[in-house]
Design a protein around this motif. Structure first.
Motif, PDB file in Angstrom:
ATOM      1  N   GLY A  38       0.626  -1.261  -0.074  1.00 32.71           N
ATOM      2  CA  GLY A  38       0.001  -0.006  -0.049  1.00 32.71           C
ATOM      3  C   GLY A  38       0.940   1.223   0.089  1.00 32.71           C
ATOM      4  N   LEU A  39       2.117   1.159  -0.223  1.00 26.92           N
ATOM      5  CA  LEU A  39       2.942   2.519  -0.405  1.00 26.92           C
ATOM      6  C   LEU A  39       2.808   3.442  -1.508  1.00 26.92           C
ATOM      7  CD1 LEU A  39       6.320   1.145   1.122  1.00 26.92           C
ATOM      8  CD2 LEU A  39       4.667   2.662   2.180  1.00 26.92           C
ATOM      9  N   ALA A  40       2.784   4.755  -1.231  1.00 30.15           N
ATOM     10  CA  ALA A  40       2.832   5.623  -2.446  1.00 30.15           C
ATOM     11  C   ALA A  40       4.219   5.573  -2.898  1.00 30.15           C
ATOM     12  CB  ALA A  40       2.045   6.607  -2.393  1.00 30.15           C
ATOM     13  N   ALA A  41       4.540   5.194  -4.010  1.00 31.15           N
ATOM     14  CA  ALA A  41       5.943   5.086  -4.457  1.00 31.15           C
ATOM     15  C   ALA A  41       6.063   5.070  -5.984  1.00 31.15           C
ATOM     16  CB  ALA A  41       6.903   3.944  -3.774  1.00 31.15           C
ATOM     17  N   ARG A  42       7.298   5.683  -6.343  1.00 31.18           N
ATOM     18  CA  ARG A  42       7.497   5.468  -7.959  1.00 31.18           C
ATOM     19  C   ARG A  42       8.360   4.488  -8.145  1.00 31.18           C
ATOM     20  NH1 ARG A  42      11.253   8.231 -11.086  1.00 31.18           N
ATOM     21  NH2 ARG A  42      11.665   9.710  -9.186  1.00 31.18           N
TER      22      ARG A  42
ATOM     23  N   VAL B 290      -3.456   1.725  11.537  1.00 28.68           N
ATOM     24  CA  VAL B 290      -2.278   1.618  12.540  1.00 28.68           C
ATOM     25  C   VAL B 290      -0.976   1.285  11.697  1.00 28.68           C
ATOM     26  CG1 VAL B 290      -1.067   0.490  14.324  1.00 28.68           C
ATOM     27  CG2 VAL B 290      -3.516   0.949  14.554  1.00 28.68           C
ATOM     28  N   GLU B 291      -1.257   0.569  10.578  1.00 25.44           N
ATOM     29  CA  GLU B 291      -0.191   0.259   9.773  1.00 25.44           C
ATOM     30  C   GLU B 291       0.421   1.687   8.885  1.00 25.44           C
ATOM     31  OE1 GLU B 291      -1.694  -2.636   7.438  1.00 25.44           O
ATOM     32  OE2 GLU B 291      -1.174  -4.244   8.780  1.00 25.44           O
ATOM     33  N   LEU B 292      -0.625   2.126   8.459  1.00 18.95           N
ATOM     34  CA  LEU B 292      -0.258   3.518   7.654  1.00 18.95           C
ATOM     35  C   LEU B 292       0.496   4.532   8.631  1.00 18.95           C
ATOM     36  CD1 LEU B 292      -3.701   4.062   5.705  1.00 18.95           C
ATOM     37  CD2 LEU B 292      -1.167   4.107   4.765  1.00 18.95           C
ATOM     38  N   ALA B 293      -0.113   4.793   9.926  1.00 21.77           N
ATOM     39  CA  ALA B 293       0.416   5.758  10.772  1.00 21.77           C
ATOM     40  C   ALA B 293       2.154   5.213  11.165  1.00 21.77           C
ATOM     41  CB  ALA B 293      -0.348   5.671  12.243  1.00 21.77           C
ATOM     42  N   VAL B 294       2.355   3.837  11.291  1.00 22.95           N
ATOM     43  CA  VAL B 294       3.630   3.517  11.797  1.00 22.95           C
ATOM     44  C   VAL B 294       4.502   3.498  10.565  1.00 22.95           C
ATOM     45  CG1 VAL B 294       4.951   1.718  12.739  1.00 22.95           C
ATOM     46  CG2 VAL B 294       2.801   2.239  13.726  1.00 22.95           C
TER      47      VAL B 294
ATOM     48  N   HIS C 104      -2.640  -1.847  17.866  1.00 22.08           N
ATOM     49  CA  HIS C 104      -1.441  -1.179  17.974  1.00 22.08           C
ATOM     50  C   HIS C 104      -0.249  -1.784  17.604  1.00 22.08           C
ATOM     51  CE1 HIS C 104      -0.314  -4.146  21.199  1.00 22.08           C
ATOM     52  NE2 HIS C 104      -1.604  -4.194  21.310  1.00 22.08           N
ATOM     53  N   ALA C 105       0.545  -1.123  17.179  1.00 24.13           N
ATOM     54  CA  ALA C 105       2.156  -1.322  16.572  1.00 24.13           C
ATOM     55  C   ALA C 105       2.987  -0.398  16.958  1.00 24.13           C
ATOM     56  CB  ALA C 105       1.971  -1.584  15.116  1.00 24.13           C
ATOM     57  N   ALA C 106       4.312  -0.858  17.092  1.00 17.87           N
ATOM     58  CA  ALA C 106       5.580  -0.110  17.335  1.00 17.87           C
ATOM     59  C   ALA C 106       6.696  -0.509  16.189  1.00 17.87           C
ATOM     60  CB  ALA C 106       5.892  -0.112  18.798  1.00 17.87           C
ATOM     61  N   GLY C 107       7.037   0.366  15.828  1.00 20.45           N
ATOM     62  CA  GLY C 107       8.260  -0.072  14.865  1.00 20.45           C
ATOM     63  C   GLY C 107       7.927  -0.924  13.716  1.00 20.45           C
ATOM     64  N   SER C 108       8.716  -1.884  13.664  1.00 24.02           N
ATOM     65  CA  SER C 108       8.632  -3.134  12.612  1.00 24.02           C
ATOM     66  C   SER C 108       7.667  -4.232  13.222  1.00 24.02           C
ATOM     67  CB  SER C 108       9.824  -3.743  12.376  1.00 24.02           C
ATOM     68  OG  SER C 108      10.438  -4.357  13.347  1.00 24.02           O
ATOM     69  N   ALA C 109       7.087  -4.105  14.494  1.00 24.12           N
ATOM     70  CA  ALA C 109       6.359  -5.092  14.986  1.00 24.12           C
ATOM     71  C   ALA C 109       5.048  -5.114  14.141  1.00 24.12           C
ATOM     72  CB  ALA C 109       6.081  -4.756  16.457  1.00 24.12           C
ATOM     73  N   PRO C 110       4.266  -6.306  14.091  1.00 28.95           N
ATOM     74  CA  PRO C 110       3.123  -6.286  13.498  1.00 28.95           C
ATOM     75  C   PRO C 110       1.841  -5.785  14.374  1.00 28.95           C
ATOM     76  CG  PRO C 110       3.501  -8.581  14.075  1.00 28.95           C
ATOM     77  CD  PRO C 110       4.801  -7.696  14.291  1.00 28.95           C
ATOM     78  N   VAL C 111       0.771  -5.419  13.600  1.00 30.90           N
ATOM     79  CA  VAL C 111      -0.272  -4.879  14.247  1.00 30.90           C
ATOM     80  C   VAL C 111      -0.881  -5.975  15.214  1.00 30.90           C
ATOM     81  CG1 VAL C 111      -2.545  -3.938  14.127  1.00 30.90           C
ATOM     82  CG2 VAL C 111      -0.536  -3.252  12.505  1.00 30.90           C
ATOM     83  N   ARG C 112      -1.179  -5.691  16.658  1.00 29.14           N
ATOM     84  CA  ARG C 112      -1.734  -6.454  17.196  1.00 29.14           C
ATOM     85  C   ARG C 112      -3.331  -5.843  17.628  1.00 29.14           C
ATOM     86  NH1 ARG C 112       1.618  -8.359  22.427  1.00 29.14           N
ATOM     87  NH2 ARG C 112      -0.195  -9.280  22.634  1.00 29.14           N
ATOM     88  N   ARG C 113      -4.043  -6.736  18.334  1.00 30.91           N
ATOM     89  CA  ARG C 113      -5.488  -6.510  18.787  1.00 30.91           C
ATOM     90  C   ARG C 113      -5.964  -6.952  19.786  1.00 30.91           C
ATOM     91  NH1 ARG C 113     -11.333  -8.067  16.075  1.00 30.91           N
ATOM     92  NH2 ARG C 113     -12.602  -7.695  17.931  1.00 30.91           N
TER      93      ARG C 113
END
Length: 498
Positions: free
Chosen positions: A58-62, A106-110, A132-141
């Motif tokens: 989902g990144l916006a990249a060229r 959460v993924e977009l924010a991190v 929630h997620a922090a750094g490279s950790a996957p999103v947890r519920r």
């Protein structure tokens, strides 16, 4: 800014040296999307995109092809307001599941502007769901009590519409476990008020306007997902209330049913069947209403519920069909829409000596078939006009007898008009159905209905079809009470002489 990550062997030194002097975030990946190198700007913008990881979705990249199986991805800057919001819209657009919206938020924010992020969605009884997620950790519920959240977060959930900075006293594992992390809480609004709260910490170069516009788009996506879930629950409840009910047990006969609506996304369609006990047996019916989809399903429910009520005041099938005809015509006068149905309505009366007496009334429907004990299949001559078209209809009537082990089969045109065969456009027809039923007289009623459905689906070969309904009435042998032999006690000779 983080230092460059260093170049692995797979990345050419010249390319690495070039990327180190680019202030725009760049990821160097192989054709499979594995990160080979990231420059300092990309490391700050995407902490989770470490060496050996897969490029975040989902990144916006060229994309720039470098040859030798390597690709450079030039990331849109996190502080580029329009580009980031466009990325958010693409990622969240079309999501109709609230859990996926929360995870993506959460993924977009991190991945874009925060070291850690927490999304809190309140539920009932003082509790909330959180992602929630922090750094490279996957999103947890997880789940959390609202009382355990800082006052600033509770104020936001209570209706405070303004983003505000705060310190989380004592730290929290939701934001990476740092002691007393400095964070921002941003309200996520919905049409009915606050829907959630987004807490972010470790912000990079991002301003408050970006946060608030991001939260606005998240709120829109979350509201759409919640509205879709509500509508799905309502539709599910209505469909369940309109589903055909299993026929009640009646002594001397057995029922068999099969039902398959045309649309797999709906549990109901325009075909219907049912049965109700009466004083000397049962009343049963099968039919088809005009129209497709939801409108047909609603009319189906109305017809079924009307028959349930009317059979308490009228037990003659022919007169009952006339009353139902009048009700459908009254609906036409009130709505201005032409609605009609085809139907076979009948009564089954078990005979003391065994077998059933069937009285059938036809309202423009396909004639029933009778499976005799010797294996032959007979079509019942039952004619009649459509129900709900004219105020003076003529409905046919037939009386027939079923011996024990014989079955009367009712079905809708979804069976006979099923299109399949080698070319896919040939109707199944009454002749093929009669052939498929010959020799099946020994089948129990449920198995017979299932066979009709199966041969129809085999003929269709996975193609689209109309609603299919099958209803079988089978005469069962009379069950007599078992006879018991009682021993006779003879008086003894001694007892007689005494």
């Amino acid at each position: 800014m983080n230092a460059p990550t260093g170049a692995p062997d797979a990345a050419a030194p010249a390319i690495v040296a070039l990327l180190d002097h680019v202030d725009q975030g760049v990821l160097l990946c192989d054709d499979a999307g594995t990160v080979l190198y990231r420059n300092a700007a990309a490391a700050a913008q995407l902490p989770a995109a470490h060496l050996g990881a897969s490029m975040p979705a989902g990144l916006a990249a060229r994309r720039v092809e470098l040859g030798a199986g390597q690709v450079a991805w030039y990331l849109e800057r996190a502080n580029d307001h329009a580009a980031f919001l466009a990325t958010t819209a693409r990622r969240l657009g079309g999501m109709l599941n609230a859990d996926r919206v929360c995870r993506a938020t959460v993924e977009l924010a991190v991945s874009s502007f925060a070291g850690s992020a927490l999304l809190v969605l309140p539920t009932r009884r003082g509790r909330a769901r959180c992602w929630h997620a922090a750094g490279s950790a996957p999103v947890r519920r997880d789940q959390v009590t609202l009382a355990a959240l800082p006052a600033a977060v509770r104020d936001t959930l209570d209706g405070n519409p303004v983003a505000q900075p705060f310190l989380w006293p004592g730290g929290t594992p939701f934001l990476g476990g740092a002691p007393n992390p400095a964070a921002w809480v941003v309200p996520i609004q919905a049409a009915g008020g606050p829907a959630a709260a987004l807490i972010v910490a470790g912000l990079t170069d991002v301003d408050l306007d970006v946060l608030q516009d991001f939260a606005q788009r998240v709120g829109t996506a979350l509201e759409a997902a919640q509205l879709y879930a509500l509508q799905s629950r309502v539709a599910e409840t209505l469909q369940q209330s309109l589903l055909p009910e299993p026929p009640p047990p009646v002594g001397g006969l057995s029922w068999g049913t099969a039902y398959r609506p045309a649309r797999s996304t709906m549990h109901i369609g325009g075909d219907f069947y049912g049965a109700h006990p009466i004083d000397d047996g049962a009343m049963f019916f099968l039919g088809d209403v005009s129209g497709k989809g939801v409108d047909a399903a609603v009319l189906t429910g109305q017809v079924r519920h009307s028959l349930r009520a009317l059979r308490r005041v009228e037990d003659d099938p022919q007169r009952l069909l006339h009353v139902l005809n009048d009700m459908l015509l009254e609906g036409l006068e009130s709505t201005g829409e032409g609605r009609f149905a085809t139907m076979v309505l009948g009564t089954a009366q078990p005979r003391p000596s065994g077998g059933l007496r069937l009285t059938l009334t036809g309202g423009g429907h396909l004639p029933p078939l009778v499976l005799r004990a010797d294996g032959t299949v007979e079509a019942v001559e039952l004619r009649g006009m459509l129900v709900g078209v004219t105020d003076d209809p003529v409905f046919g009537r037939q009386t027939l007898h079923l011996a024990a082990g014989e079955t009367c089969l009712l079905f809708t045109d979804g069976v006979t008009e099923a299109r399949g065969g080698h070319r896919g456009d040939e109707m199944y027809g009454l002749r093929r159905l009669t052939t498929a039923l010959s020799g099946c007289s020994a089948m129990p009623a449920p198995a017979l209905a299932e066979r009709v459905e199966q041969v129809t689906m085999d003929w269709l070969g996975g193609r689209e079809h109309d609603d299919i309904a099958v209803f079988a009435v089978r005469a069962e042998p009379v069950r007599t009470a078992p006879r018991h032999l009682h021993s006779v006690h003879h008086t003894t000779r001694a007892a007689v002489s005494s």
